[in-house]
Design a protein around this motif. Structure first.
Motif, PDB file in Angstrom:
ATOM      1  N   VAL A  51      -4.440  -0.312 -12.657  1.00 34.04           N
ATOM      2  CA  VAL A  51      -4.997   0.236 -12.182  1.00 34.04           C
ATOM      3  C   VAL A  51      -5.603   1.037 -13.505  1.00 34.04           C
ATOM      4  O   VAL A  51      -7.176   1.465 -13.116  1.00 34.04           O
ATOM      5  CB  VAL A  51      -4.564   1.486 -11.098  1.00 34.04           C
ATOM      6  N   HIS A  54      -8.662   1.840  -6.598  1.00 37.15           N
ATOM      7  CA  HIS A  54      -8.186   1.538  -6.950  1.00 37.15           C
ATOM      8  C   HIS A  54      -8.319   0.129  -6.897  1.00 37.15           C
ATOM      9  O   HIS A  54      -8.604  -0.329  -5.413  1.00 37.15           O
ATOM     10  CB  HIS A  54      -6.901   2.058  -6.385  1.00 37.15           C
ATOM     11  N   GLY A  55      -7.393  -1.188  -7.598  1.00 40.68           N
ATOM     12  CA  GLY A  55      -7.047  -2.792  -6.944  1.00 40.68           C
ATOM     13  C   GLY A  55      -8.641  -2.873  -6.517  1.00 40.68           C
ATOM     14  O   GLY A  55      -9.669  -2.855  -7.679  1.00 40.68           O
ATOM     15  N   ASP A  75      -6.399  -1.391   0.089  1.00 41.41           N
ATOM     16  CA  ASP A  75      -7.248  -1.229  -0.970  1.00 41.41           C
ATOM     17  C   ASP A  75      -8.205   0.960  -1.124  1.00 41.41           C
ATOM     18  O   ASP A  75      -8.961   0.035  -1.258  1.00 41.41           O
ATOM     19  CB  ASP A  75      -7.930  -2.365  -2.668  1.00 41.41           C
ATOM     20  N   HIS A 105      -1.827   3.213   0.466  1.00 39.59           N
ATOM     21  CA  HIS A 105      -0.812   2.927  -0.469  1.00 39.59           C
ATOM     22  C   HIS A 105      -1.049   4.341  -1.263  1.00 39.59           C
ATOM     23  O   HIS A 105      -1.666   5.053  -0.820  1.00 39.59           O
ATOM     24  CB  HIS A 105      -1.041   1.972  -1.845  1.00 39.59           C
ATOM     25  N   ASP A 161      -1.878   0.165  -5.368  1.00 42.41           N
ATOM     26  CA  ASP A 161      -3.310  -0.626  -4.398  1.00 42.41           C
ATOM     27  C   ASP A 161      -1.955  -1.248  -3.420  1.00 42.41           C
ATOM     28  O   ASP A 161      -0.919  -0.907  -3.570  1.00 42.41           O
ATOM     29  CB  ASP A 161      -3.451  -1.175  -5.210  1.00 42.41           C
ATOM     30  N   HIS A 162      -2.438  -2.515  -2.745  1.00 40.19           N
ATOM     31  CA  HIS A 162      -2.603  -3.041  -1.743  1.00 40.19           C
ATOM     32  C   HIS A 162      -0.998  -3.571  -1.973  1.00 40.19           C
ATOM     33  O   HIS A 162       0.740  -3.490  -0.970  1.00 40.19           O
ATOM     34  CB  HIS A 162      -3.428  -3.773  -1.403  1.00 40.19           C
TER      35      HIS A 162
END
Length: 268
Positions: free
Chosen positions: A179, A61-62, A57, A30, A35-36
């Protein structure tokens, strides 16, 4: 799927199926403050049609732990360590925006580990305006608003893109806010600074041994197609797909066209 990468817990979405390292592996990377989940519509198809999927991720992040990494080079090293943790010897990489730089640098650092490369919404150099850098450091909500306005072709995608009840622009905004709430470490500013500072893109592009695909939005204001000139001239085996009625958030605005381009390329 949870993995231990460089001593921290890292999360990868596997497309709704258990990850099978015996299948050809495709890693989805990403971009900034994402994120994913930006890859949900593409990764599920890949996972149900013959591929092992790792939609990661990045740290900070995430669901992945740790601080956001401060350079593209460090993110590439982390990605290679993730392949080790997953038991994957070789993978194809698909990266969006900042993720495209990570994919490119990973291929440079570990050419024997990377097969095909797809760079979505990419540019090199990937310079960030002073106004956006300042906003990401001092007024993150303003930066989120700026990016969302510049990343989409219209406020209301029509007709009901990509399905009833799916509001592309609002979904992107809420993800970035999520996030930000999860990690107060100025993720956006760290990500943008990493993109802005990355200087090895031309060298990495020249070194690519395998084929590369650039998937671009014709109306992308963040990484406009003309900003790929260095890459298209430098990558030895380069092909380009430009998608109509599409900005920087390609995977959400034109999910089917993006999927068709990526899946067709990876199946060759």
């Amino acid at each position: 799927m949870l993995l231990n990468v460089q001593g921290q817990e890292a999360y990868c979405y596997t497309g709704g199926k258990p990850f099978n390292r015996e299948l050809p592996t495709v890693v989805f990377i990403h971009g900034a403050q994402n994120d994913h989940s930006v890859w949900i519509l593409q990764t599920r198809y890949f996972a149900h049609h013959g591929f092992g999927v790792l939609a990661l991720d990045l740290p900070g992040h995430g669901r992945s732990k740790g601080a956001p990494l401060t350079s593209v080079e460090a993110m590439a090293d982390w990605l290679i360590a993730l392949l080790d943790a997953a038991g994957v010897q070789k993978a194809a990489l698909i990266g969006h925006s900042m993720g495209s730089l990570i994919a490119l640098e990973s291929a440079f650092r570990a050419p024997d580990r990377v097969g095909r490369l797809a760079l979505v919404g990419t540019a090199y150099p990937m310079k960030v305006s002073d106004a956006l850098l300042d906003a990401s450091k001092n007024n993150e909500q303003m930066a989120i608003d700026m990016v969302n306005i510049w990343s989409h072709t219209s406020i209301a995608q029509k007709p009901s893109c990509p399905g009833p009840g799916f509001y592309v622009m609002n979904g992107s905004q809420r993800l970035m806010q999520h996030v930000s709430r999860q990690n107060p470490a100025q993720v956006f500013y760290t990500d943008f600074s990493a993109c802005n500072a990355y200087a090895n893109g031309e060298v990495a592009a020249k070194s690519l041994a395998g084929p590369a695909l650039l998937v671009l939005g014709k109306r992308d204001m963040m990484t406009p197609p003309k900003a790929t000139a260095t890459l298209t001239k430098t990558i030895p085996q380069c092909r380009v797909v430009q998608i109509d009625n599409c900005g920087h958030s390609l995977m959400a605005e034109q999910p089917d066209a993006v999927l068709d381009a990526l899946f067709g390329f990876m199946k060759e």
